[in-house]
Scaffold this motif. Structure first.
Motif, PDB file in Angstrom:
ATOM      1  N   THR A  39      42.280  43.592  35.680  1.00  0.00           N
ATOM      2  CA  THR A  39      43.560  44.004  35.101  1.00  0.00           C
ATOM      3  C   THR A  39      44.451  42.800  34.836  1.00  0.00           C
ATOM      4  O   THR A  39      45.029  42.675  33.757  1.00  0.00           O
TER       5      THR A  39
ATOM      6  N   ARG B 116      43.015  40.771  31.876  1.00  0.00           N
ATOM      7  CA  ARG B 116      43.288  41.393  30.572  1.00  0.00           C
ATOM      8  C   ARG B 116      44.704  41.088  30.103  1.00  0.00           C
ATOM      9  O   ARG B 116      44.927  40.810  28.924  1.00  0.00           O
ATOM     10  N   GLU B 117      45.651  41.144  31.017  1.00  0.00           N
ATOM     11  CA  GLU B 117      47.052  40.884  30.661  1.00  0.00           C
ATOM     12  C   GLU B 117      47.269  39.399  30.373  1.00  0.00           C
ATOM     13  O   GLU B 117      47.849  39.041  29.353  1.00  0.00           O
TER      14      GLU B 117
ATOM     15  N   ASP C  73      43.334  40.277  26.472  1.00  0.00           N
ATOM     16  CA  ASP C  73      41.997  40.763  26.124  1.00  0.00           C
ATOM     17  C   ASP C  73      41.788  42.121  26.790  1.00  0.00           C
ATOM     18  O   ASP C  73      41.211  42.227  27.865  1.00  0.00           O
ATOM     19  N   ARG C  74      42.287  43.161  26.146  1.00  0.00           N
ATOM     20  CA  ARG C  74      42.254  44.512  26.717  1.00  0.00           C
ATOM     21  C   ARG C  74      40.845  45.067  26.895  1.00  0.00           C
ATOM     22  O   ARG C  74      40.640  46.007  27.645  1.00  0.00           O
ATOM     23  N   ARG C  75      39.878  44.503  26.214  1.00  0.00           N
ATOM     24  CA  ARG C  75      38.501  45.020  26.282  1.00  0.00           C
ATOM     25  C   ARG C  75      37.597  44.247  27.231  1.00  0.00           C
ATOM     26  O   ARG C  75      36.412  44.541  27.336  1.00  0.00           O
ATOM     27  N   ALA C  76      38.149  43.268  27.906  1.00  0.00           N
ATOM     28  CA  ALA C  76      37.341  42.450  28.816  1.00  0.00           C
ATOM     29  C   ALA C  76      36.717  43.327  29.899  1.00  0.00           C
ATOM     30  O   ALA C  76      37.301  44.309  30.348  1.00  0.00           O
TER      31      ALA C  76
ATOM     32  N   GLN D 144      32.972  35.556  30.500  1.00  0.00           N
ATOM     33  CA  GLN D 144      33.765  35.797  29.293  1.00  0.00           C
ATOM     34  C   GLN D 144      33.475  34.710  28.264  1.00  0.00           C
ATOM     35  O   GLN D 144      32.969  33.644  28.609  1.00  0.00           O
TER      36      GLN D 144
END
Length: 189
Positions: free
Chosen positions: A130, A133-134, A138-141, A146
């Motif tokens: 979480t 992502r913020e 990258d909301r789809r991580a 990565q």
């Protein structure tokens, strides 16, 4: 060391120095320090946090480090000699990571970019999807390796060791942390 709730509240907003050297190969990135962590000036200090047990179980450390009353001087040097560093996305201590704003995490991601460019660790392991992502927008991580914008650095997301992250088991944490250690070239036993 024991603290009352009122004593711990005095550490709200305080900071903790990074555990870092010019020879860092594996940089663990927490979300932000907790109050007890700042009170004793040692990363992942609460006894319920599974970071140190996971490192030991993964074979990254040859002993179980107990940071609950602060680092022993030889533990700090041992970690640095092994090429292990620790930082946080957000520097200020809170009782709970939920107190952080999205803007703080984004700014923390920008600070982390500067740290990575300066130290060039082989692997950066962000502890928590979480927050990653913020901070990295990258909301789809998903968990794991990565796409990295850094030529010499692999970027990973691994589970957060907090006791509040109940779905991550100690064996699962150890497996994930062992994987990033091997990717960083840190021998495991």
């Amino acid at each position: 060391m024991r603290f009352t709730r009122d004593e711990l509240k005095r550490f709200h907003g305080k900071t903790l120095p990074d555990l870092m050297s010019d020879h860092v190969r594996l940089l663990f990135v927490g979300i932000n320090p907790g109050l007890r962590t700042v009170a004793v000036q040692a990363h992942f200090a609460p006894r319920g946090n599974r970071f140190w047990p996971a490192l030991y179980r993964a074979g990254i450390t040859d002993r179980l480090i107990d940071a609950s009353s602060g680092f022993a001087p030889d533990d700090r040097e041992y970690l640095l000699d092994r090429g292990i560093g620790i930082t946080n996305l957000v520097e200020r201590a809170t009782a709970n990571a939920a107190e952080l704003t999205a803007d703080e995490l984004v700014k923390g991601g920008q600070k982390l970019h500067r740290t990575i460019r300066r130290f060039s660790p082989r692997v950066v392991a962000v502890l928590g999807i979480t927050a990653y992502r913020e901070a990295f927008d990258d909301r789809r991580a998903t968990a794991g390796r990565q796409a990295s914008p850094y030529p010499a650095t692999e970027l990973w997301v691994v589970p957060n060791p907090s006791g509040r992250n109940a779905h991550a088991s100690l064996p699962g944490l150890a497996a994930a942390y062992g994987e990033v250690a091997r990717a960083a070239g840190i021998p495991t036993r």
